[in-house]
Motif scaffolding. Structure first.
Motif, short mmCIF file in Angstrom:
data_model
loop_
_atom_site.label_atom_id
_atom_site.label_comp_id
_atom_site.label_asym_id
_atom_site.label_seq_id
_atom_site.Cartn_x
_atom_site.Cartn_y
_atom_site.Cartn_z
N THR A 22 -18.96 6.75 -4.12
CA THR A 22 -17.91 5.81 -4.51
C THR A 22 -16.69 5.95 -3.60
OG1 THR A 22 -17.00 7.42 -6.09
CG2 THR A 22 -18.63 5.83 -6.92
N VAL B 178 -5.71 -2.82 3.13
CA VAL B 178 -6.25 -3.78 2.18
C VAL B 178 -6.68 -5.02 2.95
CG1 VAL B 178 -5.78 -5.22 0.15
CG2 VAL B 178 -4.73 -2.94 0.36
N ASP B 179 -7.93 -5.42 2.74
CA ASP B 179 -8.47 -6.61 3.39
C ASP B 179 -7.98 -7.84 2.65
OD1 ASP B 179 -9.93 -8.61 4.59
OD2 ASP B 179 -11.89 -7.66 4.31
N TYR C 218 -11.37 2.33 2.94
CA TYR C 218 -10.16 1.52 3.10
C TYR C 218 -8.99 2.13 2.31
CZ TYR C 218 -12.71 -2.34 5.32
OH TYR C 218 -13.44 -3.12 6.18
N ALA C 219 -9.29 2.63 1.11
CA ALA C 219 -8.24 3.26 0.31
C ALA C 219 -7.73 4.52 1.01
CB ALA C 219 -8.76 3.59 -1.09
N HIS C 220 -8.65 5.28 1.62
CA HIS C 220 -8.25 6.48 2.36
C HIS C 220 -7.31 6.13 3.50
CE1 HIS C 220 -8.98 10.65 3.80
NE2 HIS C 220 -8.77 10.11 5.00
N VAL D 139 -14.77 7.18 6.95
CA VAL D 139 -13.54 6.60 7.49
C VAL D 139 -13.69 6.36 8.99
CG1 VAL D 139 -11.09 7.07 7.98
CG2 VAL D 139 -12.05 7.52 5.70
N ARG E 282 -1.34 -2.95 5.78
CA ARG E 282 -1.34 -1.51 6.07
C ARG E 282 -0.24 -0.88 5.23
NH1 ARG E 282 -2.67 -4.63 10.30
NH2 ARG E 282 -4.38 -3.96 11.67
N ASN E 283 -0.66 -0.06 4.27
CA ASN E 283 0.28 0.48 3.28
C ASN E 283 0.77 1.88 3.59
OD1 ASN E 283 0.06 -1.89 1.72
ND2 ASN E 283 -1.79 -1.12 0.72
N ARG E 284 0.29 2.48 4.68
CA ARG E 284 0.68 3.85 5.00
C ARG E 284 1.23 3.96 6.42
NH1 ARG E 284 -4.36 7.24 2.30
NH2 ARG E 284 -4.00 6.58 0.15
N GLY F 122 -5.47 3.46 3.57
CA GLY F 122 -4.31 2.73 3.08
C GLY F 122 -4.26 1.30 3.57
N ASP G 124 -14.01 5.31 -1.00
CA ASP G 124 -13.45 4.06 -0.49
C ASP G 124 -12.70 4.36 0.80
OD1 ASP G 124 -12.03 1.74 0.06
OD2 ASP G 124 -11.63 1.30 -2.05
#
Length: 318
Positions: A3, A13-14, A7-9, A220, A22-24, A11, A5
């Motif tokens: 499970t 979001v598509d 993309y979450a690693h 990743v 890009r959140n990070r 940061g 993710d």
């Protein structure tokens, strides 16, 4: 079934329209064209390509070395940041600090290239930006209205390309392209690869051993390539797998001397060692600086190993 993710690693979001949030990201850093107390460099931004929204950030040491009361010419370093082709900026605070330290400690004129990112701009977009940056330096040499920090203080015969992570990959491909160009009076005197990012479909020992690496786990690393490579290709594409046969191999012997830095806990460590062997077998003058410990993403601002990396790079350039 995993499970995890990727993309979450990272940061990211598509948004579903070919763009990513890009959140990070690291915060940006302001330039200081005039000297500021406590800052060993001055810096400024120039536009590289307005249509592509690419920029260069130039760093110059405040204290300029001299020979017989004449200001000495400084090596010119084109710096390509890491981030797996997908993250970060050549204008952010981390890259700014790295370039400040390079410029003041080498000393050198350092040019940070704010190249286009994937997946909005897949490979070879950033390679094209890198070549454009090299040609921009050449243009300054012949332009009476050229950037004065370059024309007044830079040594066009001592240009270096420096990249960390995917920035090292950019250095490799840009240097191969530069071989075909008439760059005079610019001479690329050397290439610095700090933990360069290469790949291939076949897994290596360190990729398997460090598949669950906290910073760069294998899912990743795979996701970064999926977001960066041309659509419909895999990690054996020549942009990623430089070890496969192809026209690029005939150019290897023409590369300038190279410095390759690597750390043993980096999942890409085996490929970096193979890279050194590839260069050496093709007659390239290569210096390898490998440490059995240390992780991916170490650079000259790292508290523990930064000074050691800086000394290695300084010795190579000086």
């Amino acid at each position: 079934m995993s499970t995890f993710d990727a993309y979450a690693h990272l940061g990211v979001v598509d948004d579903g329209d070919g763009t990513f949030r890009r959140n990070r990201e690291f915060p940006g850093a302001e330039t200081n064209p005039e000297p500021v107390p406590g800052n060993p460099t001055v810096s400024k931004d120039v536009t590289l390509n307005a249509n592509n929204r690419t920029k260069l950030r130039i760093f110059r040491p405040v204290k300029l070395p001299s020979n017989d009361n004449t200001v000495a010419r400084l090596p010119i370093i084109l710096k390509f940041h890491g981030g797996g082709f997908v993250l970060y900026s050549g204008l952010d605070i981390v890259c700014h600090r790295t370039c400040t330290r390079l410029a003041s400690e080498i000393p050198a004129i350092v040019i940070s290239v704010d190249y286009r990112l994937a997946p909005e701009h897949r490979l070879p977009a950033c390679y094209e930006d890198a070549v454009e940056a090299i040609l921009w330096v050449k243009q300054q040499a012949s332009d009476p209205e050229g950037e004065e920090w370059i024309t007044n203080y830079g040594d066009f015969t001592r240009c270096y390309l420096y990249g960390r992570g995917n920035g090292g990959n950019i250095v490799f491909h840009a240097a191969l392209k530069a071989i075909e160009l008439c760059l005079g009076p610019v001479k690329i005197a050397g290439l610095v690869f700090n933990q360069p990012m290469f790949s291939g479909v076949r897994r290596t020992g360190t990729e398997i051993k460090y598949a669950a690496d906290q910073l760069l786990p294998l899912p990743v690393l795979d996701a970064l390539w999926e977001l960066s490579l041309p659509k419909g290709t895999d990690r054996d594409h020549r942009f990623a797998n430089i070890f496969i046969d192809g026209p690029h191999k005939t150019k290897l012997k023409s590369l300038p001397r190279c410095l390759v830095i690597g750390f043993g806990f980096d999942p890409m460590f085996d490929r970096q060692q193979d890279f050194v062997q590839l260069l050496a077998l093709n007659g390239v003058q290569v210096e390898a600086q490998f440490d059995d410990t240390g992780f991916h993403a170490v650079d000259i601002v790292d508290k523990r190993r930064g000074l050691a990396i800086l000394k290695i790079v300084k010795d190579f350039i000086i």
